[in-house]
Motif scaffolding. Structure first.
Motif, short mmCIF file in Angstrom:
data_model
loop_
_atom_site.label_atom_id
_atom_site.label_comp_id
_atom_site.label_asym_id
_atom_site.label_seq_id
_atom_site.Cartn_x
_atom_site.Cartn_y
_atom_site.Cartn_z
N GLU A 129 0.85 -1.19 0.00
CA GLU A 129 0.00 0.00 0.00
C GLU A 129 0.88 1.24 0.00
OE1 GLU A 129 -3.25 1.08 3.12
OE2 GLU A 129 -1.53 2.41 3.43
N PHE A 130 0.63 2.13 -0.95
CA PHE A 130 1.36 3.39 -0.92
C PHE A 130 0.54 4.49 -1.57
CE2 PHE A 130 2.68 1.24 -4.80
CZ PHE A 130 2.85 2.23 -5.75
N SER A 131 1.03 5.69 -1.48
CA SER A 131 0.42 6.94 -1.95
C SER A 131 -0.66 7.42 -0.99
CB SER A 131 -0.11 6.83 -3.38
OG SER A 131 -0.26 8.12 -3.93
N CYS A 132 -1.85 6.81 -1.05
CA CYS A 132 -2.93 7.09 -0.10
C CYS A 132 -3.20 8.58 0.09
CB CYS A 132 -2.62 6.44 1.25
SG CYS A 132 -2.36 4.66 1.12
N PHE A 339 -3.09 -12.42 1.25
CA PHE A 339 -1.67 -12.13 1.09
C PHE A 339 -0.82 -12.87 2.12
CE2 PHE A 339 -3.83 -8.59 3.36
CZ PHE A 339 -3.30 -8.77 4.62
N ASP A 340 0.46 -13.01 1.80
CA ASP A 340 1.42 -13.54 2.78
C ASP A 340 2.04 -12.40 3.58
OD1 ASP A 340 1.44 -16.43 2.09
OD2 ASP A 340 2.08 -15.68 0.15
N SER A 341 1.95 -11.22 3.01
CA SER A 341 2.49 -10.04 3.70
C SER A 341 1.83 -8.79 3.13
CB SER A 341 4.01 -9.96 3.52
OG SER A 341 4.53 -8.80 4.13
N LEU A 342 1.59 -7.83 4.01
CA LEU A 342 1.06 -6.53 3.58
C LEU A 342 1.99 -5.44 4.10
CD1 LEU A 342 -0.92 -4.38 2.59
CD2 LEU A 342 -2.40 -4.90 4.55
N ILE A 343 2.53 -4.66 3.17
CA ILE A 343 3.48 -3.61 3.51
C ILE A 343 2.78 -2.26 3.39
CG2 ILE A 343 5.66 -2.50 2.87
CD1 ILE A 343 6.49 -5.22 1.65
N TYR A 344 2.81 -1.49 4.47
CA TYR A 344 2.26 -0.14 4.46
C TYR A 344 3.42 0.85 4.31
CZ TYR A 344 -2.08 -2.00 6.58
OH TYR A 344 -3.25 -2.68 6.86
N VAL A 345 3.45 1.57 3.20
CA VAL A 345 4.47 2.60 3.00
C VAL A 345 3.90 3.92 3.51
CG1 VAL A 345 5.97 3.74 1.32
CG2 VAL A 345 5.29 1.35 0.96
N VAL A 346 4.26 4.26 4.73
CA VAL A 346 3.68 5.43 5.39
C VAL A 346 4.76 6.11 6.22
CG1 VAL A 346 1.89 6.27 6.95
CG2 VAL A 346 1.43 4.27 5.53
N ALA A 347 4.68 7.44 6.30
CA ALA A 347 5.71 8.23 6.99
C ALA A 347 5.89 7.80 8.45
CB ALA A 347 5.35 9.71 6.93
N SER A 348 7.08 8.07 8.96
CA SER A 348 7.45 7.66 10.32
C SER A 348 6.59 8.33 11.38
CB SER A 348 8.93 7.99 10.57
OG SER A 348 9.18 9.36 10.33
N GLU A 349 5.93 9.41 11.04
CA GLU A 349 5.02 10.07 11.99
C GLU A 349 3.89 9.15 12.44
OE1 GLU A 349 5.23 14.79 10.88
OE2 GLU A 349 3.93 13.50 9.65
N PHE A 354 0.46 2.49 13.46
CA PHE A 354 0.56 1.13 12.94
C PHE A 354 0.89 0.12 14.02
CE2 PHE A 354 0.77 3.52 8.99
CZ PHE A 354 -0.13 2.78 8.24
N ARG A 355 1.60 0.55 15.03
CA ARG A 355 1.84 -0.36 16.14
C ARG A 355 0.50 -0.75 16.79
NH1 ARG A 355 5.35 0.86 21.66
NH2 ARG A 355 5.29 -1.28 22.46
N TYR A 373 3.40 -5.14 7.93
CA TYR A 373 4.70 -4.48 8.09
C TYR A 373 4.57 -3.00 7.74
CZ TYR A 373 9.67 -3.45 7.34
OH TYR A 373 10.94 -2.90 7.40
N HIS A 374 5.07 -2.14 8.61
CA HIS A 374 5.08 -0.71 8.35
C HIS A 374 6.45 -0.31 7.81
CE1 HIS A 374 5.12 3.64 10.15
NE2 HIS A 374 4.90 3.64 8.84
N LEU A 375 6.51 0.02 6.52
CA LEU A 375 7.74 0.54 5.93
C LEU A 375 7.76 2.03 6.20
CD1 LEU A 375 10.32 0.36 4.35
CD2 LEU A 375 9.01 0.27 2.22
N SER A 376 8.39 2.38 7.28
CA SER A 376 8.39 3.76 7.77
C SER A 376 9.47 4.57 7.06
CB SER A 376 8.65 3.73 9.28
OG SER A 376 8.87 5.02 9.79
#
Length: 587
Positions: A129-132, A339-349, A354-355, A373-376
């Motif tokens: 997931e990205f952009s949003c 899915f086997d994995s879902l990656i969230y591309v979201v800012a570290s803020e 996400f936790r 997984y949060h790709l911060s």
């Protein structure tokens, strides 16, 4: 390929140390225990094996162990190709570059655009997931880093064997959306993007800024926006009609920007379609005792088991929060595409968000929750400071790209190259996109960064245009080679003539490319690739500047250097795609 060479040498060294250890009544190391490093200078070899760890085991000084190992390995009837060198407490190996180069040439010719692809994620379904974006403003510089990172990581994971599904969550509901709607209702006077000539997302964004100004003048503005949200959730026809109209304007504008930046998605999710599912899931969790209802009617979750406070999941008036809809969206996605994995591309803020989200889904009993997984990634700012959407001080994505394109066009003209390219406008746009993506991706995702437009578009240094120019230079040379090829048709590729340090370094670097792609995939970090590309291009540039290729001293050397250049070109093309840098034949 280089990894196999290292593993072969580790196995041989482990076996010989094992023999020496058994003579001393001890147990030797396994191949995985053997440490391999890179020597500080080319003349010291390509691989370095430190032997300090075996001094006590073998009751001998490391330099003596190195000398003895060299003697024992050289006496073996069969061993990996390469020259052994003793360097104090290290046993170094100068690998057989001609053999590597010959294998590399065959492999690249056979695999072409697939060279570098791996299998680490074979059979894995990975959703990214990205952009949003929000539908109350256009994309800005922060979104561009998100998009570059999401698209690149998706391509890198796919290159490592994953079945990747790129998804975009459109944040099209909430009080922030109502702010733009309310400002338009109050100040719009019926104007439209068509009547004003303003791109739809920018048109709506202007009213978000207008609301912030009005809010300073009228203390009741926020309450009016919250009342509009309640009307929207209640399905009030006039509010829904305005919402649909303004959302359509924004989405049309966003689509134009995505086309410009080469970003696309396999599926779109809309917050307006998933927030109700989220509410239902929260209420079901409340009945099961996972959550608690407060005296004011709001629903909360106790997070003390992860050393956090409480988190509200539904407001007292029953309206949803971001958390509510993210819960619903995650569940909907797994139902749509397990899915086997879902990656969230979201800012570290949003690390806290996400936790909590992942913890809530685990507590609700979803077996796939641990795969989230949060790709911060860090914030991206300008040299003059932080951007603020509500104050209208953000760097608009379209304006930035247009500015970079104009700078690229000026650069082409200033260097007198406008007649060397087929279409100056298309070339300038490709240079701008390459500059943008490379600059945004060269920093490790977790770090904050400052984006300097003029630095990013430079044709010199660690930039996208520098790499693109390197590819164009090699392409130009290969076009000249086509005119000469007939005179060399009977000359075979002889890698043994590639004896210069830079030639050895180029072969080693090309052989290491699949490992680099694997490392970038494992760490979900495109900066691994950008660093590799810069080092490869810098080495090639130095070698190309100092040594003739098409006018080398012998036909054999011409063919060998052309083949080496061709391999570099293939790797540049393959790696450029993974980081969203357009490859240019002419520049």
């Amino acid at each position: 390929m280089l990894e196999k060479v290292r593993e072969d040498w580790k196995a041989v060294i482990a076996a010989q140390i094992g023999d020496m250890a058994r003579e001393a009544g001890a147990t030797g190391p396994k191949p995985a225990d053997i440490i391999v490093q890179e020597p500080p200078r080319p003349d010291m070899g390509d691989l370095a094996f430190p032997l300090f760890a075996y001094a006590k085991l073998l009751r001998s000084a490391p330099p003596h162990i190195a000398a003895l190992l060299k003697e024992k390995i050289e006496a073996l009837p069969t061993r990996p190709a390469g020259e052994l060198l003793v360097s104090g407490p290290y046993l170094n190996v100068k690998i057989d570059i001609p053999t590597i180069a010959a294998e590399l040439s065959s492999m690249i010719a056979r695999e072409g655009t697939s060279y570098g692809k791996g299998s680490a994620f074979d059979g894995k379904r990975v959703m990214v997931e990205f952009s949003c974006p929000n539908t109350n403003k256009p994309l800005h510089l922060g979104h561009l880093r998100n998009d570059s990172l999401g698209e690149s990581v998706s391509r890198i994971l796919k290159a490592n064997g994953a079945d990747v599904r790129k998804v975009n969550l459109i944040n099209n509901r909430g009080v922030h959306i109502c702010k733009s709607m309310l400002a338009y209702q109050k100040f719009g006077s019926g104007e439209t993007p068509e009547s004003t000539g303003i791109k739809g997302d920018k048109f709506v964004g202007n009213y978000y800024v207008r609301f912030a100004q009005w809010e300073k003048e009228d203390p009741s503005a926020l309450e009016q926006a919250q009342e509009m949200l309640r009307a929207w959730e209640a399905g009030e026809p006039e509010t829904l009609a305005l919402w649909e109209r303004m959302n359509a304007w924004t989405l049309d504008g966003l689509a134009q920007t995505y086309r410009k930046t080469g970003i696309d998605f396999d599926a779109y999710y809309y917050e307006s379609n998933t927030y109700k599912l989220g509410k239902d899931i929260i209420l079901a969790g409340l009945e099961k005792g996972v959550f608690q209802r407060d005296s004011d009617g709001s629903v909360w979750m106790d997070l003390s088991d992860i050393k956090l406070d409480r988190k509200v999941l539904l407001r007292s008036d029953g309206t949803s929060l971001y958390m509510t809809q993210d819960i619903g969206t995650a569940v909907q996605r797994h139902e749509d595409w397990p899915f086997d994995s879902l990656i969230y591309v979201v800012a570290s803020e949003q690390q806290y968000h996400f936790r909590v989200l992942f913890h809530v889904l685990e507590k609700l009993g979803y077996s796939w929750a641990p795969t989230l997984y949060h790709l911060s990634y860090g914030m991206v700012n300008l040299p003059e400071g932080k951007m603020k959407s509500r104050e209208g001080t953000v760097v608009d994505a379209d304006d930035l790209i247009d500015n970079l394109t104009a700078l690229a066009k000026e650069e082409i003209i200033s260097k007198g190259r406008e007649n060397d390219v087929d279409d100056i406008n298309a070339t300038a746009a490709s240079i701008a996109l390459g500059a943008l993506n490379y600059y945004l991706l060269q920093v490790t995702p977790s770090k904050d960064m400052i984006f300097n437009p003029k630095d990013s578009i430079s044709f010199n240094g660690n930039t996208g245009p520098y790499l693109q120019y390197m590819g164009a230079r090699i392409s130009s040379m290969m076009r000249k080679w086509e005119d000469m090829r007939e005179d060399f048709k009977d000359v075979p590729f002889d890698p043994s003539v590639l004896i210069l340090d830079d030639e050895r370094e180029l072969v080693r670097s090309l052989a290491a490319y699949p490992e680099v792609v694997g490392k970038a995939g494992e760490g979900k970090d495109p900066s691994v690739l950008t660093a590799y590309l810069y080092d490869l291009s810098r080495t090639f540039s130095r070698w190309y500047h100092d040594n003739p290729v098409l006018k080398a001293d012998s036909k054999s050397l011409v063919c060998a250097r052309v083949e080496l250049s061709s391999m570099v070109l293939y790797v540049l093309k393959n790696a450029f795609y993974l980081i969203g840098v357009p490859f240019l034949e002419k520049m």
